[in-house]
Structures are given as structure tokens and as C-alpha cells.
Motif scaffolding. Sequence first.
Motif, PDB file in Angstrom:
ATOM      1  N   ASN A   1      70.489  61.282  43.414  1.00 30.84           N
ATOM      2  CA  ASN A   1      70.064  59.883  43.265  1.00 30.84           C
ATOM      3  C   ASN A   1      68.566  59.724  43.019  1.00 30.84           C
ATOM      4  O   ASN A   1      68.012  58.649  43.263  1.00 30.84           O
ATOM      5  CB  ASN A   1      70.485  59.102  44.509  1.00 30.84           C
ATOM      6  CG  ASN A   1      71.996  58.956  44.614  1.00 30.84           C
ATOM      7  OD1 ASN A   1      72.582  58.067  44.012  1.00 30.84           O
ATOM      8  ND2 ASN A   1      72.622  59.839  45.358  1.00 30.84           N
ATOM      9  N   GLY A   2      67.922  60.770  42.558  1.00 33.07           N
ATOM     10  CA  GLY A   2      66.521  60.675  42.170  1.00 33.07           C
ATOM     11  C   GLY A   2      65.543  60.523  43.308  1.00 33.07           C
ATOM     12  O   GLY A   2      64.421  60.054  43.109  1.00 33.07           O
TER      13      GLY A   2
ATOM     14  N   TYR B   1      69.915  66.615  51.359  1.00 35.08           N
ATOM     15  CA  TYR B   1      69.361  67.222  50.143  1.00 35.08           C
ATOM     16  C   TYR B   1      70.188  66.856  48.909  1.00 35.08           C
ATOM     17  O   TYR B   1      69.646  66.472  47.866  1.00 35.08           O
ATOM     18  CB  TYR B   1      69.338  68.740  50.289  1.00 35.08           C
ATOM     19  CG  TYR B   1      68.004  69.338  50.660  1.00 35.08           C
ATOM     20  CD1 TYR B   1      66.881  69.183  49.845  1.00 35.08           C
ATOM     21  CD2 TYR B   1      67.865  70.106  51.812  1.00 35.08           C
ATOM     22  CE1 TYR B   1      65.666  69.747  50.170  1.00 35.08           C
ATOM     23  CE2 TYR B   1      66.646  70.682  52.152  1.00 35.08           C
ATOM     24  CZ  TYR B   1      65.554  70.506  51.324  1.00 35.08           C
ATOM     25  OH  TYR B   1      64.345  71.072  51.651  1.00 35.08           O
ATOM     26  N   LEU B   2      71.507  66.991  49.012  1.00 32.28           N
ATOM     27  CA  LEU B   2      72.365  66.760  47.849  1.00 32.28           C
ATOM     28  C   LEU B   2      72.393  65.290  47.454  1.00 32.28           C
ATOM     29  O   LEU B   2      72.392  64.962  46.265  1.00 32.28           O
ATOM     30  CB  LEU B   2      73.773  67.281  48.126  1.00 32.28           C
ATOM     31  CG  LEU B   2      73.887  68.803  48.229  1.00 32.28           C
ATOM     32  CD1 LEU B   2      75.312  69.218  48.579  1.00 32.28           C
ATOM     33  CD2 LEU B   2      73.444  69.484  46.938  1.00 32.28           C
ATOM     34  N   TYR B   3      72.408  64.393  48.452  1.00 31.23           N
ATOM     35  CA  TYR B   3      72.357  62.968  48.103  1.00 31.23           C
ATOM     36  C   TYR B   3      71.056  62.648  47.375  1.00 31.23           C
ATOM     37  O   TYR B   3      71.048  61.945  46.359  1.00 31.23           O
ATOM     38  CB  TYR B   3      72.490  62.079  49.340  1.00 31.23           C
ATOM     39  CG  TYR B   3      72.374  60.622  48.969  1.00 31.23           C
ATOM     40  CD1 TYR B   3      73.478  59.909  48.524  1.00 31.23           C
ATOM     41  CD2 TYR B   3      71.136  59.971  48.988  1.00 31.23           C
ATOM     42  CE1 TYR B   3      73.365  58.588  48.125  1.00 31.23           C
ATOM     43  CE2 TYR B   3      71.012  58.650  48.588  1.00 31.23           C
ATOM     44  CZ  TYR B   3      72.138  57.965  48.154  1.00 31.23           C
ATOM     45  OH  TYR B   3      72.019  56.665  47.734  1.00 31.23           O
TER      46      TYR B   3
ATOM     47  N   GLY C   1      75.352  62.331  39.003  1.00 32.15           N
ATOM     48  CA  GLY C   1      76.185  62.090  40.164  1.00 32.15           C
ATOM     49  C   GLY C   1      77.174  63.199  40.472  1.00 32.15           C
ATOM     50  O   GLY C   1      77.807  63.179  41.525  1.00 32.15           O
ATOM     51  N   SER C   2      77.303  64.166  39.561  1.00 29.28           N
ATOM     52  CA  SER C   2      78.246  65.259  39.820  1.00 29.28           C
ATOM     53  C   SER C   2      77.639  66.251  40.801  1.00 29.28           C
ATOM     54  O   SER C   2      76.418  66.380  40.909  1.00 29.28           O
ATOM     55  CB  SER C   2      78.607  65.976  38.516  1.00 29.28           C
ATOM     56  OG  SER C   2      77.494  66.711  38.021  1.00 29.28           O
ATOM     57  N   LEU C   3      78.498  66.973  41.517  1.00 30.25           N
ATOM     58  CA  LEU C   3      78.010  67.946  42.486  1.00 30.25           C
ATOM     59  C   LEU C   3      77.223  69.049  41.789  1.00 30.25           C
ATOM     60  O   LEU C   3      76.166  69.476  42.287  1.00 30.25           O
ATOM     61  CB  LEU C   3      79.181  68.547  43.263  1.00 30.25           C
ATOM     62  CG  LEU C   3      78.827  69.662  44.249  1.00 30.25           C
ATOM     63  CD1 LEU C   3      77.849  69.170  45.301  1.00 30.25           C
ATOM     64  CD2 LEU C   3      80.083  70.226  44.906  1.00 30.25           C
ATOM     65  N   THR C   4      77.716  69.501  40.650  1.00 32.73           N
ATOM     66  CA  THR C   4      77.023  70.573  39.928  1.00 32.73           C
ATOM     67  C   THR C   4      75.623  70.136  39.524  1.00 32.73           C
ATOM     68  O   THR C   4      74.659  70.891  39.649  1.00 32.73           O
ATOM     69  CB  THR C   4      77.831  70.984  38.683  1.00 32.73           C
ATOM     70  OG1 THR C   4      79.132  71.401  39.081  1.00 32.73           O
ATOM     71  CG2 THR C   4      77.150  72.139  37.964  1.00 32.73           C
ATOM     72  N   LYS C   5      75.483  68.901  39.036  1.00 30.25           N
ATOM     73  CA  LYS C   5      74.169  68.387  38.644  1.00 30.25           C
ATOM     74  C   LYS C   5      73.263  68.282  39.865  1.00 30.25           C
ATOM     75  O   LYS C   5      72.070  68.614  39.805  1.00 30.25           O
ATOM     76  CB  LYS C   5      74.316  67.014  37.991  1.00 30.25           C
ATOM     77  CG  LYS C   5      73.004  66.417  37.467  1.00 30.25           C
ATOM     78  CD  LYS C   5      72.495  67.196  36.265  1.00 30.25           C
ATOM     79  CE  LYS C   5      71.410  66.452  35.500  1.00 30.25           C
ATOM     80  NZ  LYS C   5      70.209  66.189  36.274  1.00 30.25           N
TER      81      LYS C   5
END
Length: 210
Positions: free
Chosen positions: A174-175, A168-170, A41-45
Motif C-alpha cells: 500500500n505504498g 511489512y507486507l501491508y 496488491g498481490s502477495l508476490t508484488k
Amino acid sequence: MKKNKIITTAVAAMLGMTVFCGKASAQETTLPQPTQSNVAGSLTKALQDRRSTRTFTDNSVSAQTLADLLWAADGVNRKDGKRTAPSAMNRQDVTIYVGKADGTFRYDAPSNKLIKIGNGDLRKAAADRNKFIATAPVVLVIASDTGLTGGNQAISGLNVGAVMQNVYLYCAANGLATVCCYAGDETKEMQKFLGISEKITPLVYMPVGY
């Protein structure tokens, strides 16, 4: 003679500056390694996991996940009505159309609703150039109202691009799987399918699934 000397000095100075600039531009600085993260859930991940995917499973996207995805894409995140995605001069020209098995919808961000605009399968309509779009449980058509951007396609592209990256980031966090597909230069058929005016230009298709 004096004039020639001045010219010679000026040329020498210019050459010296050119050499200096060349040496300066050739300098390199090694940066620290980017920070990596395994925190879900982190932005970096999410940035580590962000990628384009063109194959999808049969798993459906739940109503809650779709709601979260749309809010992340371009939902209202402040009391003054501003959005999760920036837009030039707060034009808010972007509209997201959603295609699912049960029809085609328009995302109404201020009211947090999906408004049904047709029974047709938007996934199939968007799959003309990229057949895999029809295999995803959901497709997002991201469009810009060029009437609000003064017909400036660059501004429309920037604003749609911000929404695209949020999607893209969401998905990465969230898989979910997704890919950005250019809608093409000819958008009349899609505009007709969606029942929208020529001022509203579909720019990006994003199938979403697992």
C-alpha cells in the motif's frame, strides 16, 4: 582373525557411506526463476516491494489506512475470534500499541477500536535508540504477554514476528514505509510509559509513514 575381518568390513562400509553422503550433499538443483508480478496488491508484488525504510515524509496516515494496517497486522479474520497472524496454541498474547500526534492507544482487535491510554507521544518515547522513529506519523509497539506464553521468550518472539511481517507486507502493498526496530533488553521505561505490567514485554517498534 575373523573378528578383525568383521571390523575391517564395518569400517570400509562406514567410509563408503561417508563418501556417498558427501557426493549426495554436493549435488545441486537449479530452480526455476521466481515468478515476478506487477499486479498491485498481490502477495508476490508485496514481497518484491518489501523493504526497510528509516526516513519519512510529513504526510499523515489516514484513519482508514491505519484501520486496515492494524487489521492486517493482527486483526480478527474469523467468526471464532482467530487472527490474521498465527500464535502458538492460539495464545493471542500479542498486543499492539499505537502512537500518534494526538496520543497513545491500545488496539482492541475484537472490537476493532483504538482505546486511548495516554496523551504522551509514544513516538518520542520509542525513539531513544532510533531517533528517526519520532519523525514518523505513526509508531506501532508490538508486545507479548509472557504470562500467556508461560514466560517462553522464543514463543513470544515467534508470535510477535508473525505480526511484524504482516505489517511489512501491508506497507509494501500500500505504498507505506516501515522498519522493524528491536525494543531493547531494558523495557521498564516503555512499560511504565504504557502503564502495563512487567509480564507484557514490548519486543518491536515499527514506525509507519510515507
